[in-house]
Design an enzyme around this catalytic site. Structure first.
Site, PDB file in Angstrom:
ATOM      1  N   HIS A 188      38.566  40.876  38.627  1.00  0.00           N
ATOM      2  CA  HIS A 188      39.367  39.678  38.381  1.00  0.00           C
ATOM      3  C   HIS A 188      38.918  38.533  39.300  1.00  0.00           C
ATOM      4  O   HIS A 188      38.649  38.734  40.473  1.00  0.00           O
ATOM      5  CB  HIS A 188      40.837  40.017  38.634  1.00  0.00           C
ATOM      6  N   SER A 246      43.220  32.719  35.732  1.00  0.00           N
ATOM      7  CA  SER A 246      44.232  33.713  36.077  1.00  0.00           C
ATOM      8  C   SER A 246      45.630  33.196  35.738  1.00  0.00           C
ATOM      9  O   SER A 246      45.930  32.953  34.575  1.00  0.00           O
ATOM     10  CB  SER A 246      44.092  34.095  37.562  1.00  0.00           C
ATOM     11  N   ASP A 269      38.967  44.576  35.410  1.00  0.00           N
ATOM     12  CA  ASP A 269      40.174  43.771  35.601  1.00  0.00           C
ATOM     13  C   ASP A 269      41.386  44.529  35.089  1.00  0.00           C
ATOM     14  O   ASP A 269      41.407  44.991  33.939  1.00  0.00           O
ATOM     15  CB  ASP A 269      40.021  42.438  34.856  1.00  0.00           C
TER      16      ASP A 269
END
Length: 398
Positions: free
Chosen positions: A360, A223, A330
């Site tokens: 995500h 991320s 996502d």
């Protein structure tokens, strides 16, 4: 089907926890605006929202760990993960009381060298930790699955330390690794080498010096950590041979935290309020990270948000092989796809792996680490990475 449903429910639960944290941090910043000269020391974890996992220099469940504070001027720290394959029965080397310490002298010839993975955790630049229970579990999985030495980076968090603090920390760790690699090559091991810092402590980190192979270094980001890893890769390209003997052979970007503002992607339109990161949460995270709120107004041209900003990064053709992991549900997936496509356009080995019916951080978040999707993801990444970290005759070649 059931596992996908469980994963999505877990992602939604984590979404509201992360949203409350972002709202709290935003409120605190509004009530207490940053001073012109904030404390550069910063923080690397939020005890109120993270469950820490202690380190143990003895091998537990196949991996030994240790924590190091590598910058006296800031809170920057690392956690090293060492798999027990370095002390296999055939080596004649055994762990010692108080934790594993590599031998010196003639026994050094028996020491096994492993690839080194520099890992950057996720958390939207404002949360997460290299010492959290979930990151500890993830890095243990990587160390064992890839048979690698993992260095998890505890970079400074926003809003206490805004952009570019996290990027600076990533580059500091890379440079620290270069220094360690040179000390390991030219200075020998441990106290016997005679290399000391100003506190009288040996500057050589024995695990890295004994078992780290700097010529097989991989960047792994999750991320926001993927965003940082990509920045570190860019800096490595710019530095070139100055990083010798360290060589970045590949990077893995797991659902990278990229952003634009002028033309929203298909996913940014359809996933405005659902799944792990909503559009409002995304904005809160970037506003907490960037030093000026006004900088958020045009993220398409901000080098922190958009890796495709022309003229502000080294030519993409020089980037290392890059595996990108995306999730079907996502909010940020299309930005990652665009970056991966541009890398392939200039002939960089840049495959894209998409996982269906997940959101995500599906492979790195809390108890989702136990799902089949998370385990499969780690194995899939390992298969690709081993193309670049394998040594013919010593490890499997893919």
């Amino acid at each position: 089907m059931i596992s996908s449903l469980v994963a999505n429910l877990g992602t939604i639960a984590a979404k509201y926890q992360r949203k409350r944290l972002l709202q709290t941090l935003t409120h605190q910043q509004q009530q207490n605006p940053p001073t012109p000269s904030p404390n550069p020391f910063g923080i690397t974890s939020r005890p109120s929202s993270e469950s820490p996992a202690g380190s143990n220099p003895s091998f537990v469940n196949g991996v030994a760990t240790k924590d190091l504070h590598i910058d006296p001027l800031s809170s920057l720290s690392i956690r090293i993960f060492l798999p027990d394959t370095v002390v296999s029965a055939g080596s004649g080397i055994c762990p010692r009381y108080g934790g594993y310490l590599p031998p010196s002298g003639k026994q050094r010839r028996l020491l096994r060298k492993l690839p080194v993975v520099l890992q950057f955790h996720g958390g939207g630049f404002v949360s997460g930790s290299n010492e959290s229970a979930e990151n500890d579990l993830f890095c243990r999985r990587v160390a064992k699955a890839w048979d690698s030495l993992v260095v998890a980076v505890g970079y400074r968090l926003a809003p206490e330390s805004k952009y570019p603090a996290a990027y600076e920390d990533g580059v500091k760790v890379l440079n620290w690794f270069v220094k360690q690699s040179n000390l390991g090559v030219y200075g020998g091991l441990g106290v016997q080498s005679g290399n000391f810092d100003s506190f009288g402590v040996s500057m050589v980190e024995p695990w890295l010096a004994a078992h780290g192979d700097p010529s097989r270094c991989v960047l792994l980001g999750v991320s926001s950590g993927a965003n940082i890893a990509n920045y570190v890769a860019e800096k490595a390209v710019e530095e070139g041979n100055l990083l010798n003997p360290v060589k970045i052979v590949a990077q893995v970007l797991m659902y990278p935290f990229f952003m634009g503002t002028t033309v929203p992607s298909h996913c940014e339109v359809n996933y405005t309020t659902s799944y792990f990161y909503s559009k409002s949460m995304y904005k809160m995270a970037w506003k907490l990270f960037l030093p000026e709120v006004g900088a958020f107004d045009d993220l398409d041209h901000h080098p922190a948000a958009n890796p495709l900003v022309p003229g502000k990064h080294p030519p993409l053709k020089h980037m290392p092989p890059t595996l990108t992991i995306i999730a079907e549900h996502d909010f940020m997936r299309e930005r990652a796809i665009a970056y991966s496509e541009e890398l392939r356009r200039v002939n960089v080995d840049a495959p894209l792996l998409e996982y269906k019916n997940v959101g995500h951080e599906f492979a790195t978040l809390g108890w989702l680490l136990q799902t089949p999707q998370a385990q499969a993801c780690a194995e899939d990444i390992g298969i690709w990475v081993k193309k670049y970290i394998s040594v013919r005759g010593n490890e499997l070649s893919y």
